[in-house]
Write an enzyme that holds these catalytic residues in place. Sequence first.
Site, PDB file in Angstrom:
ATOM      1  N   ASP A 123       0.861  -1.182   0.000  1.00 25.12           N
ATOM      2  CA  ASP A 123       0.000   0.000   0.000  1.00 25.12           C
ATOM      3  C   ASP A 123       0.904   1.241   0.000  1.00 25.12           C
ATOM      4  OD1 ASP A 123       1.029   0.152   2.508  1.00 25.12           O
ATOM      5  OD2 ASP A 123      -0.841  -0.240   3.550  1.00 25.12           O
ATOM      6  N   ASP A 166      -8.002  -7.664   0.609  1.00 24.35           N
ATOM      7  CA  ASP A 166      -7.070  -7.939   1.702  1.00 24.35           C
ATOM      8  C   ASP A 166      -7.742  -7.480   2.978  1.00 24.35           C
ATOM      9  OD1 ASP A 166      -6.529  -4.912   1.280  1.00 24.35           O
ATOM     10  OD2 ASP A 166      -5.513  -5.382   3.151  1.00 24.35           O
ATOM     11  N   CYS A 212     -11.937 -28.670   6.926  1.00 19.46           N
ATOM     12  CA  CYS A 212     -10.731 -27.920   6.571  1.00 19.46           C
ATOM     13  C   CYS A 212      -9.540 -28.866   6.537  1.00 19.46           C
ATOM     14  CB  CYS A 212     -10.507 -26.806   7.594  1.00 19.46           C
ATOM     15  SG  CYS A 212      -8.998 -25.863   7.303  1.00 19.46           S
ATOM     16  N   CYS A 260      -6.282 -27.749   6.578  1.00 23.21           N
ATOM     17  CA  CYS A 260      -5.048 -27.052   6.966  1.00 23.21           C
ATOM     18  C   CYS A 260      -4.295 -27.884   8.001  1.00 23.21           C
ATOM     19  CB  CYS A 260      -5.354 -25.652   7.502  1.00 23.21           C
ATOM     20  SG  CYS A 260      -5.913 -25.610   9.212  1.00 23.21           S
ATOM     21  N   CYS A 301      -6.021 -28.152  11.418  1.00 25.42           N
ATOM     22  CA  CYS A 301      -7.160 -29.067  11.489  1.00 25.42           C
ATOM     23  C   CYS A 301      -6.741 -30.512  11.238  1.00 25.42           C
ATOM     24  CB  CYS A 301      -8.237 -28.637  10.495  1.00 25.42           C
ATOM     25  SG  CYS A 301      -9.022 -27.077  10.980  1.00 25.42           S
ATOM     26  N   HIS A 332      -4.987 -21.488  10.154  1.00 24.98           N
ATOM     27  CA  HIS A 332      -6.354 -21.951   9.879  1.00 24.98           C
ATOM     28  C   HIS A 332      -7.220 -20.846   9.272  1.00 24.98           C
ATOM     29  CE1 HIS A 332     -10.255 -23.700  10.006  1.00 24.98           C
ATOM     30  NE2 HIS A 332     -10.668 -22.587  10.567  1.00 24.98           N
TER      31      HIS A 332
END
Lengths: 400, 400
Positions: free
Chosen positions: A116, A295, A333, A335, A338, A364
Amino acid sequence: MARNRSVSHVASARKSEFLAYIEIVRFELEAECPATGARAGRIHTAHGIIETPVFMPVGTQATVKGVMQRDLAAELDAHIILANTYHLFLRPGHELIRTLGGLHSFMSWPRAILTDSGGFQVFSLSHLRKISEDGVLFRSHLDGDAHLFTPESTVDVQFALASDIMMPLDECLDYPSSHEAANEAMLRTVRWARSAYQHFKRRIEETASASALFPIVQGSMFAGLRRDCAAQLLELDAPGYAIGGLSVGEPRSLSMEMTEITTPLLPRDRPRYVMGVGMPEELSEYVARGVDMMDCVLPSRNARNGCLFTSAGRVIIKQARYRDDPAPLDSNCNCITCRTHSRAYLRHLFQSGEMLFSTLATIHNLTHYLDIMRKMRQAILLGRFRAYLDNARNSAVEST
Amino acid sequence: MARNRSVSHVASARKSEFLAYIEIVRFELEAECPATGARAGRIHTAHGIIETPVFMPVGTQATVKGVMQRDLAAELDAHIILANTYHLFLRPGHELIRTLGGLHSFMSWPRAILTDSGGFQVFSLSHLRKISEDGVLFRSHLDGDAHLFTPESTVDVQFALASDIMMPLDECLDYPSSHEAANEAMLRTVRWARSAYQHFKRRIEETASASALFPIVQGSMFAGLRRDCAAQLLELDAPGYAIGGLSVGEPRSLSMEMTEITTPLLPRDRPRYVMGVGMPEELSEYVARGVDMMDCVLPSRNARNGCLFTSAGRVIIKQARYRDDPAPLDSNCNCITCRTHSRAYLRHLFQSGEMLFSTLATIHNLTHYLDIMRKMRQAILLGRFRAYLDNARNSAVEST
């Protein structure tokens, strides 16, 4: 254009053609939803291809808090992350990062980076800011030192960082703002965008950077100002456009309305980036309105505070009911959190103030966001986004 | 005995032979240094083989602070970690961990775990402790609740955790202590060890646990008391022995002296564990004195404080000279931190208070320790430990 055209190759090609840089960050529109504004595409950058719609994890200080770069790539498969010019300008300093080869090299992140302009942080974090036509004079929130950000200087800082997608200095207003103040800030944002863009083009000519600058549409919550702003910024013929000044305290219906009136004004063949949004259930609403990039610190910040997003709704991990819960956080999930750990273990880490909690929770929550983006992209490519959206809206209603 | 004999298989075998449990945690002596007391071996457990000499990373609250279990196994290749009975008893509670399948299951760590008895933490962390022949009455450092630890109850807590190697309740003294106080504490430690061992044997008969209990030699800095203590604990014929009460403020020469007079008294065919040591340059000194196992919070705690151990000495990462240093922390180290990041980036993370620093620094420091242990083991197996030790001593002299 080759997928991974090297920076030096691009640089030499550019010398012969002034506007070739626009192609450096190039958007390839792959599919559009016939029933909504949703699009799927690919943004080609010098640091790989970004599949859209995309959510960009926020790496404020050259790190996505608590997550190793290896896991950002291998576990989350993030194609692009966002870093903050304001923070990196103050610490460790953009010149240091330039000396060390730019931000990709400094933080060992080989994929794309968007920075940014620092404008939002100047307005939200710093002290004693004073706006003039030249730019913003502000005092660092770290040590009180005075600094001036101008449209040109923030471009220069971002060239030192060597990010793939840069943003021009803009003026961000709180919500609510008067029409008069919003108009003034919007006009200044347009003038600054022009100065920034001119300077950016000069710097692109001089350097070997394969970067793009995305002007930011402002105008607070006034549709007319948004339209005026977009119309003027279109003259820059930029390779992508951002919608800023949302998520500043306004009701969600207004954020959606401002997005909805702005995206149709932007070029169909360029990516559109809504800055600083949103909640998990809002992601599909933005995409339905033609947004390609988003974002937000929400998934990572909430993770650290123990608020976890799952396919079955929010999990506030400190709640006693998770004390002896052997189930994974989200059985849908995949990930590493998990795959590996129980809610009971995560709760124990959170209650004990263990930093591993933040790491596991952030991985996660970000995976949850990125999975939503991947599912939406798939739905758009398969022509099923309308059904996806209806389903998402029904789920959102059910969980409230 | 098969390398990965399952817990249930072991349990059924045990019913027919009371003392078979000694073989559950079995030490295999592979090599001894002819010139020093150093040994290389393998400790067989129900959760894999531990190659010795070994350093055990400390996972106080069921987590090695900042490090994912995946990285403890795949990056560090730690064969065993240590967890703290006192902390886990208080939070989340050993009964909860039992309900969730024991500590391995609770924290998703498939390799070996050693738990201390909680004695050291009761003496260093808790309030209002009151020692009697029964045990220690103390108040939790978390909420002030009163609890009683007895030799039997701490064994029970460790059975709930289902650790591979348990420690009996002992009385730890500060340094310096009078001979009279040290003698009294040593005698109590022996009585408690006997009670704990009896209780442990009863529990082993009743349960399917494949665990061992290592008695702890105390005696403060008095050689005679250490000898008396060791002699009495040998009667228990335990599968391993610990040396406790070191690293409590005494000069290093005394810690070494106490170790040196104790290890020869312990069975050659059982592992010897010195608790709570040491500095990187001390590791070879302990191994030279016949020590097989060590643990210490030093590498992980120092990591979080920005003190990093490298093959060229200590790096205090906040120092300005690392500001623009593009080199890895230790060019001789192959950990993910050194493979991926520069000193300049690590310094930036530290200065910015970013938690990724703690993760990367802890992985490095622990890798440094584990690499030293692996090198020593290799040197012992190859009959070159004497040369390794001389070299280590010369390096230590040079770096001071």
